[in-house]
Design an enzyme around this catalytic site. Structure first.
Site, short mmCIF file in Angstrom:
data_model
loop_
_atom_site.label_atom_id
_atom_site.label_comp_id
_atom_site.label_asym_id
_atom_site.label_seq_id
_atom_site.Cartn_x
_atom_site.Cartn_y
_atom_site.Cartn_z
N ASP A 6 46.30 51.37 58.32
CA ASP A 6 47.50 52.20 58.24
C ASP A 6 48.12 51.92 56.88
O ASP A 6 48.72 50.87 56.65
CB ASP A 6 48.45 51.80 59.38
CG ASP A 6 49.78 52.53 59.32
OD1 ASP A 6 49.94 53.43 58.46
OD2 ASP A 6 50.67 52.20 60.14
N THR A 10 55.28 51.11 52.26
CA THR A 10 55.58 49.76 51.77
C THR A 10 54.42 48.80 51.97
O THR A 10 54.09 48.02 51.09
CB THR A 10 56.82 49.18 52.51
OG1 THR A 10 57.90 50.10 52.39
CG2 THR A 10 57.23 47.85 51.91
N GLU A 71 48.74 60.05 61.77
CA GLU A 71 49.46 58.78 61.89
C GLU A 71 50.22 58.63 63.22
O GLU A 71 50.14 57.60 63.89
CB GLU A 71 50.42 58.66 60.71
CG GLU A 71 51.23 57.39 60.75
CD GLU A 71 52.13 57.24 59.55
OE1 GLU A 71 52.04 58.05 58.60
OE2 GLU A 71 52.96 56.32 59.56
#
Ligand code: ADP
Length: 268
Positions: A6, A10, A71
């Site tokens: 994933d 960040t 996602e």
């Protein structure tokens, strides 16, 4: 070997199966080179499924073209898997809230997720506001500092307004985040107090929106995931207590920040 990735705004979260158990690894999203190098050195001809906003960037650095998955669906299936493994009975309908760089809220009905809301207030807000208020950049340092701070020097509570008389709601509730202006002007709060108040602001915004979404969608459990809860008991506690106060059940999964990566892994 199977690897689920994933690649977020960040952090890059990686889940892989080794010795018949799921293992985890994290990289900073700016370190796509390090992440791809680590994968190439550690695994020989792996099957990879990747998700997240930075998927394409990272996929381009890998040897073979990996599979991809949406996602939100990956996160939903990762949550279902981790919850079952950890013995939570979530039932057919629940809400999940992914507190990543920003926040995304999803309703699950009969195993299908639907995004029902979100907020730009998330882990990125914590890092950005903490930097502006204290000059600190390091996540661990910010979080440690927050745990030593006192929000009471920054936030105005209901009881601060009702001084002495009986308030109509709990005096311990926040009346105004960062609202203790006069007290701050006479005695400046410490950096730790400021970041503790930032964590409070973020937690209270997220939990307010999330619990309202739980009422609208008629779900009793709210699963909170995302790396924003990493080493951050203060954020967890604020969200947990408020969720319970309004009669909903908060669930914090172990390794919940890897839900998307686990979901990607499960598609292989
Ligand atoms: P994304 O998928 O958007 O990258 P994550 O779920 O990984 O989101 O959460 C990112 C947030 O997690 C950051 O904004 C920060 O608040 C927090 N965080 C936890 N660990 C770290 C770390 N080592 N470095 C930076 N941020 C971190």
């Amino acid at each position: 070997v199977k690897i689920g990735i994933d690649a977020g705004g960040t952090l890059i979260k990686i889940a892989y199966i080794e010795d018949e158990k799921v293992n985890y690894q994290t990289f900073n999203s700016r370190e796509t080179d390090e992440a791809s190098k680590w994968i190439k050195e550690k695994f020989n001809n792996p099957s990879i499924c990747i998700t997240g906003g930075r998927s394409e960037q990272l996929a381009g650095l890998l040897d073979a073209q990996p599979q991809t998955v949406v996602e939100f669906d990956a996160t939903a299936s990762g949550i279902k898997y981790l919850a079952e493994k950890q013995g939570y009975q979530l039932g057919q309908n629940y809400l999940f809230v992914n507190v990543g760089t920003g926040t995304s809220i999803h309703s699950v009905k009969e195993s299908q997720q639907e995004r029902v809301g979100g907020s730009g207030i998330g882990g990125g807000t914590l890092l950005g506001l903490a930097y502006l208020l204290t000059g600190k950049l390091d996540y661990e340092e910010i979080i440690r500092s927050a745990s030593e701070g006192d929000r009471g020097n920054v936030d105005l509570k209901v009881k601060d307004i009702f001084e002495g008389s009986l308030p109509p709601i709990s005096g311990d509730l926040t009346a105004s985040n960062f609202g203790k202006k006069n007290a701050m002007a006479s005695k400046a709060p410490s950096d730790a107090d400021k970041v503790a108040a930032v964590v409070g602001l973020i937690g209270e915004v997220i939990v307010t929106i999330s619990t309202q979404m739980a009422f609208i969608n008629d779900t009793s459990s709210i699963v909170y995931v995302g790396s924003s809860f990493r080493s951050n008991p203060l954020l967890k506690e604020i969200i947990k207590e408020y969720t319970k106060m309004v009669g909903k059940e908060p669930v914090f999964l172990k390794n919940g920040e890897f839900s998307g990566a686990v979901g990607a892994l499960l598609t292989l």
